[in-house]
Design an enzyme around this catalytic site. Structure first.
Site, PDB file in Angstrom:
ATOM      1  N   LEU A  18       0.818  -1.211   0.000  1.00 28.43           N
ATOM      2  CA  LEU A  18       0.000   0.000   0.000  1.00 28.43           C
ATOM      3  C   LEU A  18       0.854   1.264   0.000  1.00 28.43           C
ATOM      4  O   LEU A  18       0.540   2.228  -0.700  1.00 28.43           O
ATOM      5  CB  LEU A  18      -0.931   0.002   1.213  1.00 28.43           C
ATOM      6  CG  LEU A  18      -2.179  -0.862   1.108  1.00 28.43           C
ATOM      7  CD1 LEU A  18      -2.818  -1.036   2.478  1.00 28.43           C
ATOM      8  CD2 LEU A  18      -3.184  -0.233   0.143  1.00 28.43           C
ATOM      9  N   ASP A  37      10.999   3.841   4.312  1.00 27.16           N
ATOM     10  CA  ASP A  37      10.927   2.407   4.587  1.00 27.16           C
ATOM     11  C   ASP A  37      12.254   1.978   5.185  1.00 27.16           C
ATOM     12  O   ASP A  37      13.284   2.602   4.923  1.00 27.16           O
ATOM     13  CB  ASP A  37      10.614   1.604   3.330  1.00 27.16           C
ATOM     14  CG  ASP A  37       9.933   0.279   3.668  1.00 27.16           C
ATOM     15  OD1 ASP A  37      10.630  -0.630   4.156  1.00 27.16           O
ATOM     16  OD2 ASP A  37       8.717   0.154   3.451  1.00 27.16           O
ATOM     17  N   ASN A  89       1.515   4.919   7.059  1.00 24.86           N
ATOM     18  CA  ASN A  89       1.149   3.625   6.506  1.00 24.86           C
ATOM     19  C   ASN A  89       1.973   2.472   7.067  1.00 24.86           C
ATOM     20  O   ASN A  89       1.537   1.326   7.020  1.00 24.86           O
ATOM     21  CB  ASN A  89       1.320   3.665   4.978  1.00 24.86           C
ATOM     22  CG  ASN A  89       1.244   2.302   4.343  1.00 24.86           C
ATOM     23  OD1 ASN A  89       0.161   1.746   4.154  1.00 24.86           O
ATOM     24  ND2 ASN A  89       2.392   1.727   4.011  1.00 24.86           N
ATOM     25  N   TYR A 160      -2.422  -5.891  17.434  1.00 19.02           N
ATOM     26  CA  TYR A 160      -2.729  -5.139  16.201  1.00 19.02           C
ATOM     27  C   TYR A 160      -4.076  -4.418  16.309  1.00 19.02           C
ATOM     28  O   TYR A 160      -4.193  -3.228  15.977  1.00 19.02           O
ATOM     29  CB  TYR A 160      -2.727  -6.124  15.039  1.00 19.02           C
ATOM     30  CG  TYR A 160      -2.968  -5.535  13.671  1.00 19.02           C
ATOM     31  CD1 TYR A 160      -2.018  -4.725  13.052  1.00 19.02           C
ATOM     32  CD2 TYR A 160      -4.141  -5.819  12.966  1.00 19.02           C
ATOM     33  CE1 TYR A 160      -2.231  -4.210  11.781  1.00 19.02           C
ATOM     34  CE2 TYR A 160      -4.358  -5.312  11.694  1.00 19.02           C
ATOM     35  CZ  TYR A 160      -3.407  -4.512  11.115  1.00 19.02           C
ATOM     36  OH  TYR A 160      -3.622  -4.008   9.852  1.00 19.02           O
ATOM     37  N   LYS A 164      -4.532  -0.400  16.175  1.00 17.21           N
ATOM     38  CA  LYS A 164      -5.335   0.178  15.097  1.00 17.21           C
ATOM     39  C   LYS A 164      -6.574   0.886  15.626  1.00 17.21           C
ATOM     40  O   LYS A 164      -7.001   1.904  15.068  1.00 17.21           O
ATOM     41  CB  LYS A 164      -5.719  -0.915  14.096  1.00 17.21           C
ATOM     42  CG  LYS A 164      -4.559  -1.404  13.240  1.00 17.21           C
ATOM     43  CD  LYS A 164      -3.908  -0.269  12.460  1.00 17.21           C
ATOM     44  CE  LYS A 164      -2.995  -0.748  11.357  1.00 17.21           C
ATOM     45  NZ  LYS A 164      -2.305   0.371  10.668  1.00 17.21           N
ATOM     46  N   THR A 194      -1.516  -7.326   0.005  1.00 20.71           N
ATOM     47  CA  THR A 194      -0.135  -6.912   0.236  1.00 20.71           C
ATOM     48  C   THR A 194       0.604  -8.086   0.856  1.00 20.71           C
ATOM     49  O   THR A 194       0.031  -9.144   1.113  1.00 20.71           O
ATOM     50  CB  THR A 194      -0.056  -5.696   1.180  1.00 20.71           C
ATOM     51  OG1 THR A 194      -0.429  -6.117   2.508  1.00 20.71           O
ATOM     52  CG2 THR A 194      -0.990  -4.575   0.730  1.00 20.71           C
TER      53      THR A 194
END
Length: 293
Positions: A18, A37, A89, A160, A164, A194
């Site tokens: 993404l 990254d 992201n 997670y 989130k 992904t």
């Protein structure tokens, strides 16, 4: 299209998936992009943007490192003269059932997702506040990334889902503060194929009669729209993106209420439990994500 001409963007976790799609789309629409990254993949994405006629630079900072992210923001300012768009992201998974999850699995996921979002938002909004006071009033954009796990509480992902879910309320809290500085803060819950999701059965089928709803490019188009000037009236919102579907998610609406004119006793609550929950039921909430149609 050059809807983002003259803008400067940071995209984290942009070496693949993404993030790569976001960086390429923002670059194609005229933004100068800092491609963040951890590994060398960021350089490859920079080369792709430049080959298409755009401007980009790589950055290998860990989003979980507060000081390194401050340097990331400064790099955008030094190289491109400012910062207008932040796309948070970067992510990581360490799935485990809650009775097996280690402290390291919890810390890594929360650090990358929740703290990582905070770190970049913190340094970006500090810069924008100073710029606003100096008369450079924007507009500016933050697009955060949550997940349906954060909306509905996925099993086996307590780390997670917690991170989130926190990102959603971080988004709203930031939006309430930054509105006065001509900055909008919104959040997407993308459903895309992904490296983090491709092993899931949901994403295995790729042939949808010529239209694949799980291509990251579909999500990137929504991100570019939220990053543009035409989206100035959209603030503090969370969207689920699935292919060419876009869903707006409400924030914890009240779905049942009871009251009385004296303090509660357990017997009162027992007697009125059905009234409180109504047809919704008092058991585990249903998984609420949209189906692809």
């Amino acid at each position: 299209m050059a809807t983002l001409a003259g803008k400067v963007a940071i995209v984290t976790g942009a070496g693949g998936g993404l993030g790569r799609a976001h960086a390429l789309r923002l670059g194609a629409e005229g933004a100068s992009v800092v491609v963040n990254d951890l590994g060398p993949a960021a350089d490859t994405v920079v080369a792709e943007i430049e080959a298409a006629g755009g401007r980009a630079v790589a950055n290998q900072a860990s989003v979980a490192d507060y000081a390194a992210v401050e340097t990331l923001v400064q790099q955008a300012i030094n190289v491109f003269g400012g910062l207008d768009i932040v796309v948070n992201n970067a992510g990581a998974l360490r799935d485990a059932m809650p009775f097996n999850m280690t402290e390291d699995q919890w810390d890594l996921v929360v650090d990358v997702h929740l703290k990582g979002h905070f770190n970049l938002c913190r340094h970006a909004v500090s810069y924008w506040r100073e710029q606003h006071k100096a008369g450079n009033t924007g507009p500016r954009r933050i697009i955060n990334t949550t997940s349906e796990a954060g909306l509905y509480g996925s099993p086996g992902q307590v780390n997670y889902a917690s991170a989130k879910g926190g990102i959603i309320l971080m988004t709203v809290s930031l939006a309430r503060v930054m509105e006065r500085f001509n900055t909008t803060v919104n959040c997407i819950a993308p459903r895309a194929r992904t490296s983090m999701t491709e092993a899931q059965p949901l994403f295995a089928k790729k042939d949808f009669s010529g239209f694949d709803p799980y291509e990251p490019e579909h999500v990137a188009r929504v991100v570019a729209w939220l990053a543009g000037d035409a989206s100035a009236d959209i603030n503090g919102q969370t969207f689920i993106t699935v292919g060419a579907q876009l869903h707006v998610v409400d924030l914890f609406p009240i779905v049942g209420s009871i009251s009385q004119d004296r303090p509660w006793e357990s017997s009162d609550l027992d007697a009125r439990k059905a009234e409180l929950f109504g047809t919704r039921g008092s058991g585990l909430p249903a998984w609420g994500g949209p189906a692809w149609a």
